[in-house]
Design an enzyme around this catalytic site. Sequence first.
Site, PDB file in Angstrom:
ATOM      1  N   TRP A  13      -4.180   6.245  13.258  1.00 48.99           N
ATOM      2  CA  TRP A  13      -2.734   6.290  13.009  1.00 48.99           C
ATOM      3  C   TRP A  13      -2.162   7.524  13.730  1.00 48.99           C
ATOM      4  O   TRP A  13      -2.673   8.638  13.519  1.00 48.99           O
ATOM      5  CB  TRP A  13      -2.513   6.394  11.490  1.00 48.99           C
ATOM      6  CG  TRP A  13      -1.088   6.380  11.047  1.00 48.99           C
ATOM      7  CD1 TRP A  13      -0.095   5.573  11.481  1.00 48.99           C
ATOM      8  CD2 TRP A  13      -0.509   7.232  10.042  1.00 48.99           C
ATOM      9  NE1 TRP A  13       1.067   5.845  10.815  1.00 48.99           N
ATOM     10  CE2 TRP A  13       0.839   6.864   9.935  1.00 48.99           C
ATOM     11  CE3 TRP A  13      -1.004   8.265   9.239  1.00 48.99           C
ATOM     12  CZ2 TRP A  13       1.713   7.489   9.045  1.00 48.99           C
ATOM     13  CZ3 TRP A  13      -0.152   8.882   8.353  1.00 48.99           C
ATOM     14  CH2 TRP A  13       1.202   8.494   8.268  1.00 48.99           C
ATOM     15  N   ASP A  30      -8.684   7.600   4.189  1.00 46.63           N
ATOM     16  CA  ASP A  30      -7.270   7.261   4.055  1.00 46.63           C
ATOM     17  C   ASP A  30      -7.218   5.777   3.672  1.00 46.63           C
ATOM     18  O   ASP A  30      -7.641   4.921   4.454  1.00 46.63           O
ATOM     19  CB  ASP A  30      -6.566   7.511   5.399  1.00 46.63           C
ATOM     20  CG  ASP A  30      -5.060   7.288   5.322  1.00 46.63           C
ATOM     21  OD1 ASP A  30      -4.583   6.726   4.307  1.00 46.63           O
ATOM     22  OD2 ASP A  30      -4.359   7.657   6.288  1.00 46.63           O
ATOM     23  N   ALA A  51      -4.624   3.000   2.605  1.00 45.86           N
ATOM     24  CA  ALA A  51      -3.183   2.743   2.504  1.00 45.86           C
ATOM     25  C   ALA A  51      -2.861   1.257   2.371  1.00 45.86           C
ATOM     26  O   ALA A  51      -1.685   0.901   2.225  1.00 45.86           O
ATOM     27  CB  ALA A  51      -2.476   3.309   3.739  1.00 45.86           C
ATOM     28  N   LYS A  56       2.526   0.281   0.485  1.00 43.59           N
ATOM     29  CA  LYS A  56       2.406  -1.096   0.941  1.00 43.59           C
ATOM     30  C   LYS A  56       2.007  -2.039  -0.181  1.00 43.59           C
ATOM     31  O   LYS A  56       2.646  -3.070  -0.373  1.00 43.59           O
ATOM     32  CB  LYS A  56       1.399  -1.172   2.083  1.00 43.59           C
ATOM     33  CG  LYS A  56       1.962  -0.718   3.410  1.00 43.59           C
ATOM     34  CD  LYS A  56       1.757   0.724   3.682  1.00 43.59           C
ATOM     35  CE  LYS A  56       2.383   1.133   5.011  1.00 43.59           C
ATOM     36  NZ  LYS A  56       2.251   2.565   5.265  1.00 43.59           N
TER      37      LYS A  56
HETATM   38  C1  LMR Z   1       2.756   2.498  10.253  1.00 39.57           C
HETATM   39  O1  LMR Z   1       1.661   2.840  10.710  1.00 39.57           O
HETATM   40  O2  LMR Z   1       3.564   1.829  10.919  1.00 39.57           O
HETATM   41  C2  LMR Z   1       3.133   2.893   8.865  1.00 39.57           C
HETATM   42  O3  LMR Z   1       2.112   3.603   8.262  1.00 39.57           O
HETATM   43  C3  LMR Z   1       4.454   3.558   8.793  1.00 39.57           C
HETATM   44  C4  LMR Z   1       4.466   4.948   9.331  1.00 39.57           C
HETATM   45  O4  LMR Z   1       4.905   5.842   8.617  1.00 39.57           O
HETATM   46  O5  LMR Z   1       4.061   5.168  10.478  1.00 39.57           O
END
Ligand code: LMR
Length: 394
Positions: A127, A208, A210, A243
Amino acid sequence: MFETLQAQPSDKILALMKAFREDPRPEKIDLGVGVYKNAKGQTPIMRAVKTAEKQLWESQDTKSYVGLVGDPAFADAMISLILGDAVARETVAAAATPGGTGAVRQCLEMAKMANPKLRVFVSDPTWPNHLSIMKFMGIEVVPYRYFDNETRGVDFDGMLADIKQAGKGDIVLLHGCCHNPTGANLNLTEWQIVADTLNATGATPMIDIAYQGFGDGLEEDAAGTRLIASSVPETLIAASCSKNFGVYRERTGLAMAVSQDSSAKALNQDTLAFLNRQNYSFPPDHGARVVTMVLTDPALRADWEAELEDVRRGMLKLREQLAGELQRASGSDRFGFLAQHRGMFSRLGASADLVEKLRAEHGIYMIGDSRMNIAGLNEKTVPILADAIVKSGI
Ligand code: LMR
């Protein structure tokens, strides 16, 4: 004094959200930000959440502070949701945080307090905000191989060779389920090998999580996290409710520090409370309270689980439909991986130029690394996407 500031790079995901909003084309398709959308393109408030909010509105008689780590009932409910009975409750220190990002931040702060020279091993890719936060905090990032561009699955041999380089005092950051951005995940045998490797090297995992409930099911999606937390001496966990409870804007998350040595809990707990105080004092309460109500009331919980299961199955169906349409449009099986990936995201494996072509020529928005949010599709847009992908030469 502010003339000394330097412009910061814009967040790729948030920049794409803005570009989509400003695009006047009615047929545009948003596969960008990781927000669940139903077939009508809405991000609904889940039924159980709405009911709990109504009950809360009726019954809540104060908005006074709760506690530095939030309501202990929230931690209890979330620890049980994520860890089940994999570890004893008295081994887990926990603090409510503003969303999963807040939990990531607090876990990293705690690790950095313990080791100011911290290195964090991260999957390549991960991410983007993981990288941005660590850069901002001055934490050294060491990428480990993760995504195999050929198979679009996990390059497990590469991953293992790379995480073996982490040692005591290092963190290995893992995604509990539904890997963001690739959609490619470890199986349980691989999780066990990762746990054995961590035990052999002395590195500490940080997980993590999520998207619990978006992949293979609530229990299945927590299995890797449970296995790690019960196998190694210490585990950090950053959990998000954004989520799976659909409470994105309420900023609801939990930072956890699991230690097999229960005498360590008090210090870990004090550290998390201290870090909350330094960064924002009291964490937000509304979302956490609603989540606690949903998880602890049997009727609300059953309704939430049923709705979450519908969401999960809906995304799986879209994955299968897309893989099928791509097979039809391309005459090849090379997109079969889309049905194997889990969660909201899949990395298509297209170049940035082709992703840009999809946006410019077809109004299809995905992140530049070709991450697409499957929940941004519906039955009607799946064939449109499949044709556009094949026409663009991906
Ligand atoms: C994403 O990866 O799109 C989500 O986790 C939202 C974000 O805050 O980036």
